[in-house]
Structure formats: C-alpha cells, structure tokens
Design an enzyme around this catalytic site. Structure first.
Site, PDB file in Angstrom:
ATOM      1  N   ASP A   1      14.124   7.414 -10.299  1.00  0.00           N
ATOM      2  CA  ASP A   1      12.787   7.656 -10.859  1.00  0.00           C
ATOM      3  C   ASP A   1      12.957   8.133 -12.304  1.00  0.00           C
ATOM      4  OD1 ASP A   1       9.884   8.079  -9.155  1.00  0.00           O
ATOM      5  OD2 ASP A   1       9.936   8.851 -11.211  1.00  0.00           O
TER       6      ASP A   1
ATOM      7  N   ASN B   1      10.015  -0.874  -6.597  1.00  0.00           N
ATOM      8  CA  ASN B   1       8.721  -0.246  -6.316  1.00  0.00           C
ATOM      9  C   ASN B   1       8.062   0.388  -7.535  1.00  0.00           C
ATOM     10  OD1 ASN B   1       6.695   1.473  -4.626  1.00  0.00           O
ATOM     11  ND2 ASN B   1       7.936   2.964  -5.747  1.00  0.00           N
TER      12      ASN B   1
ATOM     13  N   TYR C   1      -2.196  -5.064 -15.803  1.00  0.00           N
ATOM     14  CA  TYR C   1      -1.706  -4.816 -14.443  1.00  0.00           C
ATOM     15  C   TYR C   1      -1.832  -6.089 -13.605  1.00  0.00           C
ATOM     16  CZ  TYR C   1      -1.046  -2.344  -9.975  1.00  0.00           C
ATOM     17  OH  TYR C   1      -0.588  -1.910  -8.749  1.00  0.00           O
TER      18      TYR C   1
ATOM     19  N   LYS D   1       1.360  -8.077 -11.990  1.00  0.00           N
ATOM     20  CA  LYS D   1       1.589  -8.208 -10.542  1.00  0.00           C
ATOM     21  C   LYS D   1       1.596  -9.677 -10.114  1.00  0.00           C
ATOM     22  CE  LYS D   1       2.173  -3.812  -9.600  1.00  0.00           C
ATOM     23  NZ  LYS D   1       3.478  -3.282  -9.158  1.00  0.00           N
TER      24      LYS D   1
HETATM   25  N1  LIG Z   1      -1.344   3.358  -4.936  1.00  0.00           N
HETATM   26  C1  LIG Z   1      -1.946   2.196  -4.869  1.00  0.00           C
HETATM   27  O1  LIG Z   1      -3.166   2.127  -4.580  1.00  0.00           O
HETATM   28  C2  LIG Z   1      -1.186   0.913  -5.128  1.00  0.00           C
HETATM   29  C3  LIG Z   1      -1.794  -0.292  -4.810  1.00  0.00           C
HETATM   30  C4  LIG Z   1      -1.110  -1.473  -5.036  1.00  0.00           C
HETATM   31  C5  LIG Z   1       0.164  -1.461  -5.547  1.00  0.00           C
HETATM   32  N2  LIG Z   1       0.744  -0.267  -5.851  1.00  0.00           N
HETATM   33  C6  LIG Z   1       2.090  -0.315  -6.426  1.00  0.00           C
HETATM   34  O2  LIG Z   1       2.943   0.531  -5.694  1.00  0.00           O
HETATM   35  C7  LIG Z   1       4.030   0.930  -6.530  1.00  0.00           C
HETATM   36  C8  LIG Z   1       4.256   2.426  -6.377  1.00  0.00           C
HETATM   37  O3  LIG Z   1       3.145   3.105  -6.896  1.00  0.00           O
HETATM   38  P1  LIG Z   1       2.505   4.409  -6.224  1.00  0.00           P
HETATM   39  O4  LIG Z   1       1.102   4.067  -5.910  1.00  0.00           O
HETATM   40  O5  LIG Z   1       3.382   4.949  -5.170  1.00  0.00           O
HETATM   41  O6  LIG Z   1       2.420   5.342  -7.521  1.00  0.00           O
HETATM   42  P2  LIG Z   1       3.043   6.776  -7.887  1.00  0.00           P
HETATM   43  O7  LIG Z   1       2.595   7.015  -9.287  1.00  0.00           O
HETATM   44  O8  LIG Z   1       2.684   7.770  -6.836  1.00  0.00           O
HETATM   45  O9  LIG Z   1       4.611   6.527  -7.857  1.00  0.00           O
HETATM   46  C9  LIG Z   1       5.242   5.696  -8.807  1.00  0.00           C
HETATM   47  C10 LIG Z   1       6.581   6.295  -9.166  1.00  0.00           C
HETATM   48  O10 LIG Z   1       7.203   5.425 -10.132  1.00  0.00           O
HETATM   49  C11 LIG Z   1       7.769   6.230 -11.153  1.00  0.00           C
HETATM   50  N3  LIG Z   1       7.851   5.469 -12.395  1.00  0.00           N
HETATM   51  C12 LIG Z   1       6.852   5.128 -13.239  1.00  0.00           C
HETATM   52  N4  LIG Z   1       7.342   4.479 -14.309  1.00  0.00           N
HETATM   53  C13 LIG Z   1       8.684   4.408 -14.133  1.00  0.00           C
HETATM   54  C14 LIG Z   1       9.744   3.869 -14.901  1.00  0.00           C
HETATM   55  N5  LIG Z   1       9.522   3.278 -16.083  1.00  0.00           N
HETATM   56  N6  LIG Z   1      10.996   3.971 -14.419  1.00  0.00           N
HETATM   57  C15 LIG Z   1      11.237   4.578 -13.242  1.00  0.00           C
HETATM   58  N7  LIG Z   1      10.282   5.121 -12.474  1.00  0.00           N
HETATM   59  C16 LIG Z   1       9.013   5.030 -12.917  1.00  0.00           C
HETATM   60  C17 LIG Z   1       6.829   7.424 -11.300  1.00  0.00           C
HETATM   61  O11 LIG Z   1       7.458   8.516 -11.933  1.00  0.00           O
HETATM   62  C18 LIG Z   1       6.461   7.678  -9.841  1.00  0.00           C
HETATM   63  O12 LIG Z   1       7.335   8.608  -9.240  1.00  0.00           O
HETATM   64  C19 LIG Z   1       3.663   0.485  -7.946  1.00  0.00           C
HETATM   65  O13 LIG Z   1       4.396  -0.679  -8.282  1.00  0.00           O
HETATM   66  C20 LIG Z   1       2.186   0.182  -7.846  1.00  0.00           C
HETATM   67  O14 LIG Z   1       1.766  -0.768  -8.791  1.00  0.00           O
HETATM   68  C21 LIG Z   1       0.105   0.920  -5.644  1.00  0.00           C
END
Ligand SMILES: NC(=O)c1ccc[n+]([C@@H]2O[C@H](COP(=O)([O-])OP(=O)(O)OC[C@H]3O[C@@H](n4cnc5c(N)ncnc54)[C@H](O)[C@@H]3O)[C@@H](O)[C@H]2O)c1
Length: 255
Positions: free
Chosen positions: A39, A92, A158, A162
């Site tokens: 992370d 992720n 975004y 995706k």
């Molecule tokens: N939460 C939702 O509703 C949702 C829906 C669809 C897709 N997603 C996708 O799920 C994935 C995880 O997101 P989440 O919802 O758990 O969000 P989150 O913000 O809770 O977790 C994302 C993590 O990624 C880390 N991160 C961000 N940029 C980074 C980088 N450049 N290098 C390394 N780490 C990095 C952040 O520090 C964080 O710990 C993402 O790809 C997001 O697009 C989330």
C-alpha cells in the site's frame, strides 16, 4: 472456510491497507496463502500486517506507490527474494476521480487515475508473468468496477480506467491461456470502504445525474463480499475460469 485452499501459494495484494484489499489479504491469509501486502499508506499497511499475522499467515508489508515503476520493481523483487515466486497477483489498489465529466476533467486527475488504475496493474503483470509462464501456473485478479461496464456510475477518468482494466484482463487471459495462467476481473458495485474519503465530488453538479443511478438498487456491500469472489478466482476451483469479467454488485449493473 478451507484453511488449506491456498496452501503453499504466494500472493501479492495491492491496496491492502484498506477496504477490499485488506479484506482480500486477510481472507487469502486465513485460507493458507503467504501474503505480500502493499500500500502507499504506511498506517494502513501496518494494520494489514497485524491482521494478516493474526490470521496465522506470514505477512510482509511493502510500502509502494503502484504508479511508480521503481516501487513496483521493489515490490515484486521483495516477494521473489523472500518467497521465490508470485503465484497470485491481486491488482486491487485504485482511486476515484471526483466524478468529473469529460468537459471538466483536468490533466492531473486524468493522468493520475489512469496511472494508478491501469498502468500500475500493467506494470505488475509485466513483472510477474515471466515467472508464471516458466512455472505454467498463476492467477491474476484485477479489481475493476461496475464503472468498467457502464458509463453512468463515476467520472470519465475512472470509467475509462476501469474499462481499460477490463480490456487488460481479457488481453492477458487470451494471450497466456495456453501457459496455464488465468486472469479475471471483478466489478464491484457500491462497497463500504474508504474510497469515498479520497475522492469527494469537487462540485455537487457533477453528482446530479449520477445520484439517481447510485440510489437505484445499489446495496453497499461489505468488502469481504468481494474478497470471497477474488479468493475463489485465485483458487484451483476456478481452473476453467479465464477472461471472465464478473459483476459483484447485487444485480446493480443488470438493470
Ligand atoms: N468501494 C467501492 O464502492 C468500489 C466499487 C467498485 C470498485 N472499487 C475498486 O476497489 C478497489 C479498492 O478500493 P476500495 O474501495 O477498497 O478503496 P480504499 O480507498 O478503501 O482502499 C484502497 C487502498 O489503495 C491504496 N492506494 C491508493 N493509491 C495507491 C497507490 N498509488 N499505490 C498503492 N496503493 C494505493 C490506498 O491507500 C488504500 O489503502 C479500487 O480499485 C476501486 O476502484 C471500489
């Protein structure tokens, strides 16, 4: 839960410090995998390491920005140095884009979102694929989004990123299918994580048309409801599943 499901497997999980990545790292750990968690957020990564260790697995944390080639090199080098190989890659980590439509998006937002959400996963795949080809085994899971299937759930950067990640997943699935490698994408709907705290809409007007779509049938899931699909895709139970793009959204994108 089968604690031997991923026994002997080495997994890299990016964005493991929060949300879906954290739930995935802990689930894979409970199911026997050795985890290299990564992370950009040091505090989140420390907590992830603590929870992975509590789940009974070996936990290495690598602080890395997946948008930087040098950091990605260091992440994969560390996994190979410690464990000899990478069997499972979960791309992720991802960021949102403040819901900016095409006429309003700035180059900084576009470039950062495309770098983190697309180039980062590509750089990681590029590094782990040669070893997977050599061993004729490997599973890659890319965390896309319903924004990779539809145009009306987020901003233009975004949504484009995706869709590109879905294409990246299909390309790898097709090219490396005969090498024993599987690559699949999961497309979550709304999930209760911290992503909203880092991507608030800059102007309410940008959410005006998205609001009703977000409200329509979107159930906020728990991160583990996505992690369970990722774990299955990583496992040998999914041996014939390659190039799949799977919504995990309680039917939101079906409407
Ligand atoms: N939460 C939702 O509703 C949702 C829906 C669809 C897709 N997603 C996708 O799920 C994935 C995880 O997101 P989440 O919802 O758990 O969000 P989150 O913000 O809770 O977790 C994302 C993590 O990624 C880390 N991160 C961000 N940029 C980074 C980088 N450049 N290098 C390394 N780490 C990095 C952040 O520090 C964080 O710990 C993402 O790809 C997001 O697009 C989330």
């Amino acid at each position: 839960m089968d604690t031997q499901r991923h026994a002997t497997k080495v997994a890299i999980v990016t964005g493991a410090g929060s949300g879906i990545g954290l739930a995935t790292a802990v689930r894979l750990a409970r199911e026997g995998a050795t985890i290299v968690a990564s992370d950009i957020n040091a505090a989140g990564l420390d907590e992830a390491q603590r929870l992975i260790a509590a789940a009974g697995a070996e936990a290495t944390g690598v602080l890395a920005d997946i948008g930087l080639q040098a950091d990605v090199d260091r992440l994969v080098d560390e996994a190979v140095r410690l464990h000899g190989r990478v069997d499972i890659l979960v791309n992720n980590a991802g960021i949102n884009d403040s819901f900016l439509p095409a006429h309003a998006v700035d180059d900084v937002t576009w470039d950062r979102v495309m770098t983190v959400n697309v180039r980062g996963p590509l750089m990681l795949c590029r590094l782990v694929l040669p070893g997977m080809v050599e061993r004729r085994a490997g599973a890659i899971i890319n965390v896309a989004s319903v924004g990779g299937l539809r145009g009306g759930t987020s901003g233009v950067a975004y949504t484009s990123s995706k869709h590109a990640l879905v294409g990246l997943s299909r390309s790898i699935a097709w090219y490396y299918a005969t090498d024993g490698i599987r690559c699949n994408a999961v497309c979550p709907g709304g999930v209760q994580t911290n992503i909203g705290t880092t991507s608030a809409p800059r102007e309410p007007v940008h959410l005006e048309r998205l609001g009703p779509i977000h409200a329509a049938g979107r159930r906020m899931a728990e991160p583990d409801e996505v992690a369970t699909l990722i774990s299955w895709l990583a496992s040998d139970e999914a041996s014939n599943v390659n190039g799949a793009v799977i919504p995990v959204d309680a039917g939101w994108s079906a409407g």
